[in-house]
Design a protein around this motif. Structure first.
Motif, PDB file in Angstrom:
ATOM      1  N   VAL A  79       0.842  -1.200   0.000  1.00 45.42           N
ATOM      2  CA  VAL A  79       0.000   0.000   0.000  1.00 45.42           C
ATOM      3  C   VAL A  79       0.871   1.241   0.000  1.00 45.42           C
ATOM      4  N   SER A  80       0.523   2.182  -0.869  1.00 45.74           N
ATOM      5  CA  SER A  80       1.096   3.522  -0.807  1.00 45.74           C
ATOM      6  C   SER A  80      -0.065   4.414  -0.371  1.00 45.74           C
ATOM      7  N   PRO A  81      -0.174   4.727   0.908  1.00 44.02           N
ATOM      8  CA  PRO A  81      -1.409   5.305   1.441  1.00 44.02           C
ATOM      9  C   PRO A  81      -1.551   6.805   1.171  1.00 44.02           C
ATOM     10  N   VAL A  82      -2.748   7.207   0.812  1.00 41.38           N
ATOM     11  CA  VAL A  82      -2.995   8.621   0.501  1.00 41.38           C
ATOM     12  C   VAL A  82      -2.823   9.505   1.740  1.00 41.38           C
ATOM     13  N   VAL A  83      -3.247   9.020   2.893  1.00 43.58           N
ATOM     14  CA  VAL A  83      -3.036   9.729   4.162  1.00 43.58           C
ATOM     15  C   VAL A  83      -2.447   8.759   5.183  1.00 43.58           C
ATOM     16  N   GLU A  84      -1.952   9.318   6.298  1.00 48.66           N
ATOM     17  CA  GLU A  84      -1.253   8.464   7.273  1.00 48.66           C
ATOM     18  C   GLU A  84      -2.196   7.667   8.180  1.00 48.66           C
ATOM     19  N   THR A  85      -3.335   8.264   8.546  1.00 48.65           N
ATOM     20  CA  THR A  85      -4.151   7.644   9.606  1.00 48.65           C
ATOM     21  C   THR A  85      -5.387   6.914   9.062  1.00 48.65           C
ATOM     22  N   GLY A  86      -5.991   6.110   9.929  1.00 50.12           N
ATOM     23  CA  GLY A  86      -7.273   5.479   9.604  1.00 50.12           C
ATOM     24  C   GLY A  86      -7.149   4.077   9.023  1.00 50.12           C
ATOM     25  N   TRP A  87      -5.980   3.467   9.127  1.00 52.54           N
ATOM     26  CA  TRP A  87      -5.758   2.193   8.444  1.00 52.54           C
ATOM     27  C   TRP A  87      -5.906   0.968   9.349  1.00 52.54           C
ATOM     28  N   ASP A  88      -6.026   1.186  10.643  1.00 48.26           N
ATOM     29  CA  ASP A  88      -5.927   0.069  11.590  1.00 48.26           C
ATOM     30  C   ASP A  88      -6.887  -1.087  11.267  1.00 48.26           C
ATOM     31  N   GLU A  89      -8.153  -0.723  11.013  1.00 48.09           N
ATOM     32  CA  GLU A  89      -9.157  -1.781  10.853  1.00 48.09           C
ATOM     33  C   GLU A  89      -8.865  -2.664   9.628  1.00 48.09           C
ATOM     34  N   VAL A  90      -8.624  -2.002   8.495  1.00 47.65           N
ATOM     35  CA  VAL A  90      -8.441  -2.799   7.274  1.00 47.65           C
ATOM     36  C   VAL A  90      -7.127  -3.600   7.347  1.00 47.65           C
ATOM     37  N   LEU A  91      -6.127  -3.037   8.023  1.00 47.67           N
ATOM     38  CA  LEU A  91      -4.868  -3.778   8.144  1.00 47.67           C
ATOM     39  C   LEU A  91      -5.028  -4.968   9.085  1.00 47.67           C
ATOM     40  N   ARG A  92      -5.924  -4.803  10.083  1.00 47.11           N
ATOM     41  CA  ARG A  92      -6.204  -5.955  10.965  1.00 47.11           C
ATOM     42  C   ARG A  92      -6.844  -7.088  10.157  1.00 47.11           C
ATOM     43  N   GLU A  93      -7.696  -6.698   9.217  1.00 52.47           N
ATOM     44  CA  GLU A  93      -8.353  -7.724   8.379  1.00 52.47           C
ATOM     45  C   GLU A  93      -7.306  -8.493   7.569  1.00 52.47           C
ATOM     46  N   ALA A  94      -6.326  -7.741   7.036  1.00 48.54           N
ATOM     47  CA  ALA A  94      -5.268  -8.412   6.259  1.00 48.54           C
ATOM     48  C   ALA A  94      -4.472  -9.342   7.167  1.00 48.54           C
ATOM     49  N   LYS A  95      -4.199  -8.857   8.377  1.00 45.47           N
ATOM     50  CA  LYS A  95      -3.404  -9.683   9.314  1.00 45.47           C
ATOM     51  C   LYS A  95      -4.169 -10.972   9.657  1.00 45.47           C
ATOM     52  N   SER A  96      -5.484 -10.814   9.926  1.00 45.75           N
ATOM     53  CA  SER A  96      -6.261 -12.029  10.263  1.00 45.75           C
ATOM     54  C   SER A  96      -6.277 -13.000   9.095  1.00 45.75           C
ATOM     55  N   ALA A  97      -6.219 -12.457   7.871  1.00 43.99           N
ATOM     56  CA  ALA A  97      -6.212 -13.359   6.709  1.00 43.99           C
ATOM     57  C   ALA A  97      -4.820 -13.938   6.474  1.00 43.99           C
ATOM     58  N   GLY A  98      -3.849 -13.525   7.300  1.00 46.74           N
ATOM     59  CA  GLY A  98      -2.484 -14.065   7.172  1.00 46.74           C
ATOM     60  C   GLY A  98      -1.711 -13.472   6.007  1.00 46.74           C
ATOM     61  N   ILE A  99      -2.147 -12.281   5.539  1.00 44.30           N
ATOM     62  CA  ILE A  99      -1.442 -11.678   4.390  1.00 44.30           C
ATOM     63  C   ILE A  99      -0.579 -10.520   4.882  1.00 44.30           C
ATOM     64  N   PRO A 100       0.733 -10.610   4.700  1.00 44.02           N
ATOM     65  CA  PRO A 100       1.604  -9.514   5.149  1.00 44.02           C
ATOM     66  C   PRO A 100       1.420  -8.268   4.292  1.00 44.02           C
ATOM     67  N   VAL A 101       1.572  -7.110   4.952  1.00 48.45           N
ATOM     68  CA  VAL A 101       1.394  -5.834   4.236  1.00 48.45           C
ATOM     69  C   VAL A 101       2.699  -5.052   4.300  1.00 48.45           C
ATOM     70  N   ILE A 102       3.137  -4.565   3.147  1.00 53.62           N
ATOM     71  CA  ILE A 102       4.322  -3.707   3.074  1.00 53.62           C
ATOM     72  C   ILE A 102       3.851  -2.296   2.722  1.00 53.62           C
ATOM     73  N   MET A 103       4.371  -1.292   3.401  1.00 56.99           N
ATOM     74  CA  MET A 103       4.072   0.091   3.037  1.00 56.99           C
ATOM     75  C   MET A 103       5.156   0.547   2.057  1.00 56.99           C
ATOM     76  N   SER A 104       4.693   1.094   0.927  1.00 58.83           N
ATOM     77  CA  SER A 104       5.658   1.511  -0.092  1.00 58.83           C
ATOM     78  C   SER A 104       5.510   3.004  -0.330  1.00 58.83           C
ATOM     79  N   ASP A 105       6.598   3.707  -0.417  1.00 58.92           N
ATOM     80  CA  ASP A 105       6.668   5.151  -0.673  1.00 58.92           C
ATOM     81  C   ASP A 105       6.142   5.987   0.497  1.00 58.92           C
ATOM     82  N   ARG A 106       4.919   5.729   0.967  1.00 58.06           N
ATOM     83  CA  ARG A 106       4.383   6.490   2.100  1.00 58.06           C
ATOM     84  C   ARG A 106       4.087   5.546   3.253  1.00 58.06           C
ATOM     85  N   ASN A 107       4.141   6.091   4.462  1.00 62.61           N
ATOM     86  CA  ASN A 107       3.909   5.230   5.621  1.00 62.61           C
ATOM     87  C   ASN A 107       2.580   5.564   6.294  1.00 62.61           C
ATOM     88  N   VAL A 108       2.193   4.727   7.248  1.00 65.02           N
ATOM     89  CA  VAL A 108       0.968   4.967   8.011  1.00 65.02           C
ATOM     90  C   VAL A 108       1.333   5.247   9.464  1.00 65.02           C
TER      91      VAL A 108
END
Ligand code: AHR
Length: 631
Positions: free
Chosen positions: A400-429
């Motif tokens: 993900v290259s996120p448009v803004v820094e905040t507000g990502w917790d819920e959707v990233l938790r969903e990815a984590k529960s699905a066992g899919i690692p997430v890399i932040m590219s170019d911008r961070n959260v």
């Protein structure tokens, strides 16, 4: 032992060997094969390692880790030297290592300022240099690898804060003076504790950062210790002294001890947690393995080598001990299979972004990655939808290259529960709770440093004479990490230079039209009285230049303009003498990202941050370099 200097086989002889070699190198001059060093047959590359000293145990551990890696390699040989804490000797050691014909230098500097010129000299001579532990200023090295000691301290502080949720007393140990690492860890520790109520902190000063000094102070400050709930020591050796004293005083049941380092080995941090003597340790990765892996990539001219790698530290307690050890020992193996990646891209707002998208698409093909990219047109909502779609598709990795820094917790938790690692590219959260580990790593620029570089260039090239210089700042979109961090870095240097001040600051959303609009709005209310424009990207600066010219204001004559990105368009504007300076933000990060994805899928523990290589350009070099710009 393959790759050994004198064929000595036992690891435990290492400190002696290093000391001998340190002395020998000093006496040898730079006469290549003189002094007893013989290049082994079949060896294709020699790595020289210049260690600052061999007193500190983690430095010995670094050499051990490197040596273990090199032992397993058929064709790499290592020569080490010990500067015994003297910058002068370290410079001499480096000359001697070069005399032995090394192909790559790994250096852990004892003083990054005093060694900077020497490191630059080696780098400029064409020998790649990996700097470890403390980065030198500037860009004149191949790669920096090190920990983030502030974060290490923060992790310890957050744990202690959690232990003392009803309040309590903490005793912290300080060396006198504390090493830089120690000071940074203490600073992170205190910042974290500030977030908790009713915690009283007492300081105990040690005469040195050693086990014995820690033991002695415990015994002499018995009264404090009896009242303490937690003792914090920022290194394994200090912690061992504390553990011994606390045991002798019969306080083991009452006082909890927390430390940093988490080294492997008898009576080191991990072992002390296992024995139940430490409540927790925060591991500080040594980086020897990483240095070796990157050295091999550099020597093999592989693509995808970043500029800085900030190593990951983790909190280790009895509860996660087995899992942590397993993670550390996990074998790394890339089976070469096609990896499926979902990439949520911010949008198409700038030429930088178009170059970034192209770099990622090109690299995916090269690294056998099946890429599904979704462009979000600056909408966080669309990014959420893309991420959920990638989860449904069961991709291997989400980027993900996120448009803004905040507000990502819920959707990233969903990815984590699905066992899919997430890399932040170019911008961070920015996440609510960093301990949740919702992302694996960040790969991209150091935006803070870009902001600092912009202001340093202004300070050095637009003298603050004849009254305070007025700056107009054109910011990127609100809440984006490049906006926030470039702004912070710029202000950090600005605050040290009272001859400059920000007179006006407005968002231009990283677009050409946005930059124009900011100038239009300013001129609607004011006569032109600005000395310098700092634009968070080139597109906005170019929009501003167009608008200024339409109002008869001449860029570079009436106002100096500094922007970030350094695209080809910015170079053209510098050649035309309209833009004064461009701080580079490199969009060509595809290879580095794909290498990180393959490493991750091969089982490698990801660092905290992987930072790309960036420079700064102004009109003095624009003409010469414009032809080489690829974006
Ligand atoms: O996140 C990087 C920034 O985003 C670039 O500086 C800018 O041009 C962009 O669109």
């Amino acid at each position: 032992m393959r790759g050994a200097v004198f064929g000595i086989k036992r690891i435990y002889l290492l400190p002696v060997l290093i000391l001998m070699l340190g002395l020998m190198l000093t006496g040898c001059g730079s006469q290549g094969q003189s002094g007893g060093f013989i290049k082994k047959e079949g060896v294709s590359s020699i790595i020289g390692v210049s260690q600052a000293n061999m007193r500190e145990e983690w430095r010995v551990a670094l050499i051990n880790e490197l040596r273990q890696e090199i032992d397993a390699s058929e064709d790499i040989q290592i020569i080490t030297s010990d500067a015994t804490g003297s910058a002068k000797k370290q410079i001499q050691d480096i000359d001697n290592l070069i005399g032995y014909g090394i192909d790559l230098l790994i250096i852990s500097p004892c003083d990054e300022k005093e060694l900077a010129d020497k490191i630059k000299e080696v780098y400029d001579s064409g020998i790649p240099v990996i700097v470890m532990d403390r980065a030198v200023e500037g860009f004149d090295y191949t790669l920096y690898i090190g920990p983030d000691n502030e974060v290490i301290g923060q992790q310890a502080g957050n744990y202690v804060g959690g232990l003392l949720s009803d309040g309590g007393k903490v005793v912290e140990l300080l060396g006198r003076p504390s090493s830089i690492q120690g000071s940074e860890r203490l600073s992170g520790f205190r910042k974290a504790l500030d977030g908790f109520d009713n915690i009283e902190v007492q300081k105990l000063y040690l005469d040195s950062e050693s086990k014995d000094a820690a033991y002695d102070i415990m015994v002499s400050a018995r009264k404090f210790i009896e009242e303490a709930d937690v003792i914090f020591a920022y290194s394994d050796s200090m912690a061992l002294g504390v553990c011994d004293a606390v045991r002798e005083m019969g306080l083991e049941e009452k006082v909890k001890i927390v430390d940093c380092d988490g080294f492997k080995g008898a009576d080191e941090g991990i072992d002390l947690v296992k024995q139940g003597r430490l409540a927790a340790t925060v591991s500080c990765p040594i980086g020897g393995k990483e240095a070796f892996d990157y050295a091999v990539s550099i020597l093999g001219n592989e693509s995808g080598v970043p500029k800085q790698v900030i190593l990951r530290s983790s909190l280790i307690t009895l509860d996660n001990l087995e899992e942590s050890i397993a993670r550390m020992n996990q074998p790394v193996y890339d089976d070469g299979r096609t990896i499926r990646v979902g990439y949520s891209q911010v949008g198409k707002e700038s030429n930088w972004r178009l170059a970034n998208t192209k770099s990622i698409e090109d690299a995916a093909k090269k690294f056998n990655i099946d890429l599904h990219m979704e462009i979000a047109d600056q909408s966080q909502q669309k990014q959420f939808e893309a991420i959920r779609q990638f989860i449904d598709e069961k991709v291997d990795v989400i980027v993900v290259s996120p448009v803004v820094e905040t507000g990502w917790d819920e959707v990233l938790r969903e990815a984590k529960s699905a066992g899919i690692p997430v890399i932040m590219s170019d911008r961070n959260v920015s996440l609510e709770n960093s301990e949740e580990n919702l992302t694996t790593t960040y790969l991209g620029a150091d935006f803070m440093e870009e902001g600092r570089r912009a202001m340093r260039w202004i300070r050095d090239n637009v003298p603050a004479e004849g009254g305070k210089k007025k700056i107009l700042e054109i910011m990127g979109n609100e809440g984006a990490s490049p906006t926030e961090e470039r702004g912070r870095g710029f202000r950090e240097i600005l605050s040290e230079n009272p001859g400059y001040g920000i007179a006006y600051s407005e968002h231009g959303d990283f677009t050409f039209d946005g930059g124009r609009q900011v100038i239009r709005d300013y001129l609607a209310e004011n006569e032109w009285d600005i000395d310098i424009i700092f634009s968070h990207n080139d597109d906005m600066a170019l929009g501003a230049i167009k608008e200024l010219k339409e109002h008869g204001i001449y860029p570079d004559t009436d106002v100096r303009i500094v922007s970030v990105d350094a695209t080809k368009d910015a170079f053209e504007a510098m050649v035309k003498k309209e833009l004064s300076c461009a701080v580079e933000c490199n969009p060509v990060i595809g290879d580095q990202l794909m290498k990180a994805i393959r490493d991750l899928c091969g089982g490698k523990q990801m660092p905290f941050r992987i930072i790309t290589d960036e420079k700064i350009y102004d009109q003095s070099v624009a003409e010469e370099l414009i032809r080489k710009r690829i974006y």
